[in-house]
Design a protein around this motif. Sequence first.
Motif, PDB file in Angstrom:
ATOM      1  N   ILE A  14      17.277  20.638  76.101  1.00  0.00           N
ATOM      2  CA  ILE A  14      18.553  19.997  75.762  1.00  0.00           C
ATOM      3  C   ILE A  14      19.374  20.937  74.885  1.00  0.00           C
ATOM      4  N   GLY A  15      18.732  21.548  73.899  1.00  0.00           N
ATOM      5  CA  GLY A  15      19.425  22.513  73.057  1.00  0.00           C
ATOM      6  C   GLY A  15      19.958  23.691  73.852  1.00  0.00           C
ATOM      7  N   SER A  16      19.155  24.199  74.777  1.00  0.00           N
ATOM      8  CA  SER A  16      19.566  25.341  75.589  1.00  0.00           C
ATOM      9  C   SER A  16      20.783  25.014  76.453  1.00  0.00           C
ATOM     10  N   LEU A  17      20.770  23.848  77.073  1.00  0.00           N
ATOM     11  CA  LEU A  17      21.922  23.431  77.881  1.00  0.00           C
ATOM     12  C   LEU A  17      23.162  23.272  77.009  1.00  0.00           C
ATOM     13  N   LEU A  18      22.982  22.742  75.830  1.00  0.00           N
ATOM     14  CA  LEU A  18      24.083  22.599  74.882  1.00  0.00           C
ATOM     15  C   LEU A  18      24.596  23.970  74.450  1.00  0.00           C
ATOM     16  N   GLY A  19      23.673  24.899  74.191  1.00  0.00           N
ATOM     17  CA  GLY A  19      24.051  26.252  73.777  1.00  0.00           C
ATOM     18  C   GLY A  19      24.910  26.972  74.798  1.00  0.00           C
ATOM     19  N   LYS A  20      24.791  26.609  76.061  1.00  0.00           N
ATOM     20  CA  LYS A  20      25.624  27.208  77.111  1.00  0.00           C
ATOM     21  C   LYS A  20      27.039  26.636  77.091  1.00  0.00           C
ATOM     22  N   LEU A  21      27.204  25.460  76.472  1.00  0.00           N
ATOM     23  CA  LEU A  21      28.507  24.789  76.440  1.00  0.00           C
ATOM     24  C   LEU A  21      29.291  25.007  75.147  1.00  0.00           C
ATOM     25  N   VAL A  22      28.590  25.323  74.046  1.00  0.00           N
ATOM     26  CA  VAL A  22      29.273  25.407  72.749  1.00  0.00           C
ATOM     27  C   VAL A  22      30.372  26.458  72.763  1.00  0.00           C
ATOM     28  N   GLN A  23      31.342  26.232  71.879  1.00  0.00           N
ATOM     29  CA  GLN A  23      32.528  27.072  71.819  1.00  0.00           C
ATOM     30  C   GLN A  23      32.679  27.665  70.421  1.00  0.00           C
ATOM     31  N   PRO A  24      33.475  28.726  70.299  1.00  0.00           N
ATOM     32  CA  PRO A  24      33.694  29.329  68.979  1.00  0.00           C
ATOM     33  C   PRO A  24      34.173  28.292  67.961  1.00  0.00           C
ATOM     34  N   GLY A  25      33.562  28.312  66.784  1.00  0.00           N
ATOM     35  CA  GLY A  25      33.948  27.407  65.714  1.00  0.00           C
ATOM     36  C   GLY A  25      33.249  26.066  65.719  1.00  0.00           C
ATOM     37  N   ILE A  45      19.514  25.885  71.361  1.00  0.00           N
ATOM     38  CA  ILE A  45      20.926  26.273  71.277  1.00  0.00           C
ATOM     39  C   ILE A  45      21.033  27.790  71.221  1.00  0.00           C
ATOM     40  N   ALA A  46      20.191  28.415  70.399  1.00  0.00           N
ATOM     41  CA  ALA A  46      20.190  29.881  70.309  1.00  0.00           C
ATOM     42  C   ALA A  46      19.886  30.507  71.670  1.00  0.00           C
ATOM     43  N   LYS A  47      18.924  29.958  72.360  1.00  0.00           N
ATOM     44  CA  LYS A  47      18.573  30.474  73.691  1.00  0.00           C
ATOM     45  C   LYS A  47      19.758  30.335  74.645  1.00  0.00           C
ATOM     46  N   GLY A  48      20.432  29.183  74.602  1.00  0.00           N
ATOM     47  CA  GLY A  48      21.601  28.974  75.446  1.00  0.00           C
ATOM     48  C   GLY A  48      22.740  29.919  75.129  1.00  0.00           C
ATOM     49  N   LEU A  49      22.792  30.398  73.895  1.00  0.00           N
ATOM     50  CA  LEU A  49      23.791  31.392  73.487  1.00  0.00           C
ATOM     51  C   LEU A  49      23.382  32.811  73.884  1.00  0.00           C
ATOM     52  N   GLY A  50      22.171  32.959  74.408  1.00  0.00           N
ATOM     53  CA  GLY A  50      21.689  34.281  74.801  1.00  0.00           C
ATOM     54  C   GLY A  50      21.027  35.048  73.676  1.00  0.00           C
ATOM     55  N   LYS A  72      28.479  34.427  67.529  1.00  0.00           N
ATOM     56  CA  LYS A  72      27.670  34.478  66.314  1.00  0.00           C
ATOM     57  C   LYS A  72      27.073  33.099  66.090  1.00  0.00           C
ATOM     58  N   PHE A  73      25.877  33.091  65.516  1.00  0.00           N
ATOM     59  CA  PHE A  73      25.135  31.838  65.348  1.00  0.00           C
ATOM     60  C   PHE A  73      24.641  31.746  63.913  1.00  0.00           C
ATOM     61  N   TYR A  74      24.993  30.638  63.250  1.00  0.00           N
ATOM     62  CA  TYR A  74      24.599  30.412  61.867  1.00  0.00           C
ATOM     63  C   TYR A  74      23.706  29.173  61.814  1.00  0.00           C
ATOM     64  N   HIS A  75      22.491  29.360  61.367  1.00  0.00           N
ATOM     65  CA  HIS A  75      21.498  28.281  61.322  1.00  0.00           C
ATOM     66  C   HIS A  75      21.247  27.903  59.865  1.00  0.00           C
ATOM     67  N   PHE A  76      21.707  26.733  59.491  1.00  0.00           N
ATOM     68  CA  PHE A  76      21.542  26.223  58.130  1.00  0.00           C
ATOM     69  C   PHE A  76      20.392  25.220  58.085  1.00  0.00           C
ATOM     70  N   ASP A  77      19.657  25.245  56.992  1.00  0.00           N
ATOM     71  CA  ASP A  77      18.682  24.202  56.682  1.00  0.00           C
ATOM     72  C   ASP A  77      18.962  23.813  55.238  1.00  0.00           C
ATOM     73  N   VAL A  78      19.517  22.617  55.048  1.00  0.00           N
ATOM     74  CA  VAL A  78      19.934  22.205  53.705  1.00  0.00           C
ATOM     75  C   VAL A  78      18.975  21.180  53.091  1.00  0.00           C
TER      76      VAL A  78
END
Length: 153
Positions: A14-25, A45-50, A72-78
């Motif tokens: 699911i994350g990978s499919l989403l990563g192929k759809l995400v847009q800048p920002g 998501i990272a995988k979907g972004l390549g 670019k990919f920013y992964h936060f864990d708060v």
Amino acid sequence: MNFYVNSLEETTKIGSLLGKLVQPGDVICLTGDLGTGKTHITKGIAKGLGISEHITSPTFTIVNEYDSGRLKFYHFDVYRVSDPDEIYAIGFDEYIFSDGVSVIEWANYIEEILPKEFLHIYIEKDLSKGENYRKITITPYGERYNYIKELKI
């Protein structure tokens, strides 16, 4: 939108499919109990972004940056953030208002500083249906995320 999965692989997909759809920002906010699969969605998501780098949760550093994918990919864990000033100190606004994609695990801990528009993913377990059974609810906040309708599993 609700999705039901029964394995870590399906969660990551699911994350990978989403990563192929995400847009800048884009800003993606993940919530759910410990061990529900937030990091697996993030890896997808990272995988979907390549991005081929190993994705780890930045529990102690707050953010990990990756720039080997189509965006670019920013992964936060708060999880360990006790005061929003902590996250501002690392330049939070510069990340989430950039042309990269920001994924924030435990986003409910910093609700008051999230942008008005974001994609919310809530993951919950249902152990009565099996150890890995999850309900994944994806809710867009803002018209920019209408592309989520294209997400087909």
